[in-house]
Design an enzyme around this catalytic site. Structure first.
Site, PDB file in Angstrom:
ATOM      1  N   GLY A  12      50.754  31.539  24.697  1.00 42.79           N
ATOM      2  CA  GLY A  12      51.380  30.488  25.494  1.00 42.79           C
ATOM      3  C   GLY A  12      51.804  30.889  26.901  1.00 42.79           C
ATOM      4  O   GLY A  12      52.726  30.294  27.455  1.00 42.79           O
ATOM      5  N   THR A  13      51.087  31.856  27.518  1.00 43.98           N
ATOM      6  CA  THR A  13      51.471  32.207  28.892  1.00 43.98           C
ATOM      7  C   THR A  13      51.139  31.061  29.851  1.00 43.98           C
ATOM      8  O   THR A  13      51.836  30.874  30.852  1.00 43.98           O
ATOM      9  CB  THR A  13      50.800  33.512  29.378  1.00 43.98           C
ATOM     10  OG1 THR A  13      49.384  33.338  29.414  1.00 43.98           O
ATOM     11  CG2 THR A  13      51.170  34.683  28.493  1.00 43.98           C
ATOM     12  N   ASN A  14      50.104  30.302  29.558  1.00 49.50           N
ATOM     13  CA  ASN A  14      49.809  29.140  30.415  1.00 49.50           C
ATOM     14  C   ASN A  14      50.854  28.051  30.227  1.00 49.50           C
ATOM     15  O   ASN A  14      51.229  27.373  31.188  1.00 49.50           O
ATOM     16  CB  ASN A  14      48.399  28.611  30.125  1.00 49.50           C
ATOM     17  CG  ASN A  14      47.349  29.404  30.874  1.00 49.50           C
ATOM     18  OD1 ASN A  14      47.240  29.322  32.092  1.00 49.50           O
ATOM     19  ND2 ASN A  14      46.597  30.225  30.146  1.00 49.50           N
ATOM     20  N   MET A  91      42.706  26.635  20.726  1.00 50.42           N
ATOM     21  CA  MET A  91      41.462  27.228  20.236  1.00 50.42           C
ATOM     22  C   MET A  91      40.837  26.478  19.059  1.00 50.42           C
ATOM     23  O   MET A  91      39.929  26.986  18.432  1.00 50.42           O
ATOM     24  CB  MET A  91      41.718  28.678  19.805  1.00 50.42           C
ATOM     25  CG  MET A  91      42.313  29.542  20.882  1.00 50.42           C
ATOM     26  SD  MET A  91      41.228  29.685  22.322  1.00 50.42           S
ATOM     27  CE  MET A  91      42.061  31.000  23.196  1.00 50.42           C
ATOM     28  N   ILE A  93      38.798  23.308  17.360  1.00 48.93           N
ATOM     29  CA  ILE A  93      37.835  22.273  17.764  1.00 48.93           C
ATOM     30  C   ILE A  93      38.319  20.881  17.359  1.00 48.93           C
ATOM     31  O   ILE A  93      38.784  20.667  16.235  1.00 48.93           O
ATOM     32  CB  ILE A  93      36.452  22.578  17.151  1.00 48.93           C
ATOM     33  CG1 ILE A  93      35.880  23.835  17.830  1.00 48.93           C
ATOM     34  CG2 ILE A  93      35.498  21.400  17.294  1.00 48.93           C
ATOM     35  CD1 ILE A  93      34.643  24.387  17.166  1.00 48.93           C
ATOM     36  N   LEU A  94      38.195  19.945  18.310  1.00 50.59           N
ATOM     37  CA  LEU A  94      38.503  18.529  18.044  1.00 50.59           C
ATOM     38  C   LEU A  94      37.230  17.743  18.307  1.00 50.59           C
ATOM     39  O   LEU A  94      36.417  18.136  19.143  1.00 50.59           O
ATOM     40  CB  LEU A  94      39.596  18.044  19.008  1.00 50.59           C
ATOM     41  CG  LEU A  94      40.959  18.717  18.880  1.00 50.59           C
ATOM     42  CD1 LEU A  94      41.861  18.292  20.040  1.00 50.59           C
ATOM     43  CD2 LEU A  94      41.616  18.365  17.557  1.00 50.59           C
ATOM     44  N   ASN A 108      41.671  21.023  30.415  1.00 53.30           N
ATOM     45  CA  ASN A 108      41.606  22.331  29.762  1.00 53.30           C
ATOM     46  C   ASN A 108      41.535  23.409  30.826  1.00 53.30           C
ATOM     47  O   ASN A 108      40.919  23.213  31.876  1.00 53.30           O
ATOM     48  CB  ASN A 108      40.331  22.380  28.899  1.00 53.30           C
ATOM     49  CG  ASN A 108      40.105  23.738  28.260  1.00 53.30           C
ATOM     50  OD1 ASN A 108      41.032  24.332  27.679  1.00 53.30           O
ATOM     51  ND2 ASN A 108      38.891  24.266  28.361  1.00 53.30           N
ATOM     52  N   HIS A 110      39.968  27.086  31.431  1.00 50.27           N
ATOM     53  CA  HIS A 110      38.966  27.996  30.860  1.00 50.27           C
ATOM     54  C   HIS A 110      38.945  29.273  31.711  1.00 50.27           C
ATOM     55  O   HIS A 110      38.897  29.186  32.948  1.00 50.27           O
ATOM     56  CB  HIS A 110      37.583  27.330  30.857  1.00 50.27           C
ATOM     57  CG  HIS A 110      36.542  28.201  30.238  1.00 50.27           C
ATOM     58  ND1 HIS A 110      36.459  28.401  28.874  1.00 50.27           N
ATOM     59  CD2 HIS A 110      35.576  28.982  30.800  1.00 50.27           C
ATOM     60  CE1 HIS A 110      35.476  29.239  28.620  1.00 50.27           C
ATOM     61  NE2 HIS A 110      34.926  29.613  29.768  1.00 50.27           N
TER      62      HIS A 110
HETATM   63  C1  GAR Z   1      43.798  31.844  28.297  1.00 43.30           C
HETATM   64  O1  GAR Z   1      43.116  32.865  28.980  1.00 43.30           O
HETATM   65  C2  GAR Z   1      42.978  30.572  28.297  1.00 43.30           C
HETATM   66  O2  GAR Z   1      42.270  30.361  29.481  1.00 43.30           O
HETATM   67  C3  GAR Z   1      42.026  30.854  27.176  1.00 43.30           C
HETATM   68  O3  GAR Z   1      42.797  31.501  26.188  1.00 43.30           O
HETATM   69  C4  GAR Z   1      43.902  32.166  26.803  1.00 43.30           C
HETATM   70  C5  GAR Z   1      45.186  31.662  26.194  1.00 43.30           C
HETATM   71  O4  GAR Z   1      46.288  32.378  26.656  1.00 43.30           O
HETATM   72  N1  GAR Z   1      41.418  29.629  26.690  1.00 43.30           N
HETATM   73  C6  GAR Z   1      40.175  29.560  26.249  1.00 43.30           C
HETATM   74  O5  GAR Z   1      39.439  30.527  26.148  1.00 43.30           O
HETATM   75  C7  GAR Z   1      39.717  28.168  25.839  1.00 43.30           C
HETATM   76  N2  GAR Z   1      38.290  28.097  25.848  1.00 43.30           N
HETATM   77  P1  GAR Z   1      47.772  31.800  26.562  1.00 43.30           P
HETATM   78  O6  GAR Z   1      48.020  31.354  25.120  1.00 43.30           O
HETATM   79  O7  GAR Z   1      48.644  32.991  26.902  1.00 43.30           O
HETATM   80  O8  GAR Z   1      47.922  30.680  27.539  1.00 43.30           O
END
Ligand code: GAR
Length: 208
Positions: A12-14, A91, A93-94, A108, A110
């Site tokens: 969940g850093t994003n 992560m 799929i929907l 999203n 990516h």
């Molecule tokens: C992030 O790098 C995000 O871009 C990627 O997973 C990580 C989640 O980190 N997402 C994907 O690869 C989706 N296709 P987070 O939980 O720390 O935000």
């Protein structure tokens, strides 16, 4: 005010970047109203709780198939009156029923420059492994609208990040998060909430 619902599966850093942006008043006409996790042990849930944001856990294996899970998710998002749904490291799929219920209302992040290193199987560290395997000198991040095509929806924002010699998937992931994802995701959310994004003929345009 637009209701922002954030979907998460891991650290969940994003999500944290979005919460920090909200505290700085940088999400425009939007506020995070709910965080939905596909895993009960996702650390992202702790981040939400620490910030007083309501959380819901919708675990994939509690449902027999993708269609049943997607139906439950669609209903939940409708109940939440989501104006914007943000996939922030989500992560699971929907299927297309979610996309049709929220057309151009889901975005999203990516961790690569789409159309490179994207689509089925390209998620998390796998994306950075593939970029290093190819030997690209630049990678980065993309924020795009979610459509039925995996990682194929209109691109909203992108930011390039240098690949350095000696990079591992982990060091590259960290640099891309810090220099790109945590910046362009909140920015895209702000643009959406301020009605500054328009989609014409499958392409997204930022309105000045
Ligand atoms: C992030 O790098 C995000 O871009 C990627 O997973 C990580 C989640 O980190 N997402 C994907 O690869 C989706 N296709 P987070 O939980 O720390 O935000």
């Amino acid at each position: 005010m637009k209701n922002i619902v954030v979907l998460v599966s891991g650290g969940g850093t994003n999500l944290q970047a979005l919460i920090d942006a909200q505290h700085r008043g940088e999400l425009g006409n939007g506020r995070i109203t709910c965080v939905i996790a596909s895993k009960a042990d996702a650390y992202a849930l702790e981040r939400a709780k620490k910030n007083g944001i309501r959380t819901v856990t919708l675990v994939r294996r509690d449902y027999p198939d993708v269609a049943a899970y997607s139906e439950a998710m669609t209903r939940l998002l409708q109940d939440e009156k989501a104006d914007l749904v943000v996939y922030a490291g989500f992560m699971t799929i929907l299927d297309e029923q979610v996309c049709s219920a929220f057309p151009y209302k889901m975005i999203n992040v990516h961790p690569a420059l789409i159309p490179s290193f994207c689509g089925k199987g390209f998620y998390g560290l796998h994306v950075h492994e593939a970029a290093l395997e190819k030997g690209v000198k630049l990678s980065g991040a993309t924020v795009h609208f979610v459509t039925e095509e995996c990682d194929g929806g209109p691109i909203i924002l992108q930011k390039a990040v240098e690949v350095k010699s000696g990079d591992t998937p982990e060091t590259l992931q960290k640099r891309i998060m810090e220099e790109a994802e945590w910046k362009i995701l909140p920015k895209a959310v702000q643009l959406f909430c301020d009605d500054k994004i328009e989609v014409v003929d499958g392409k997204a345009y930022i309105l000045e």
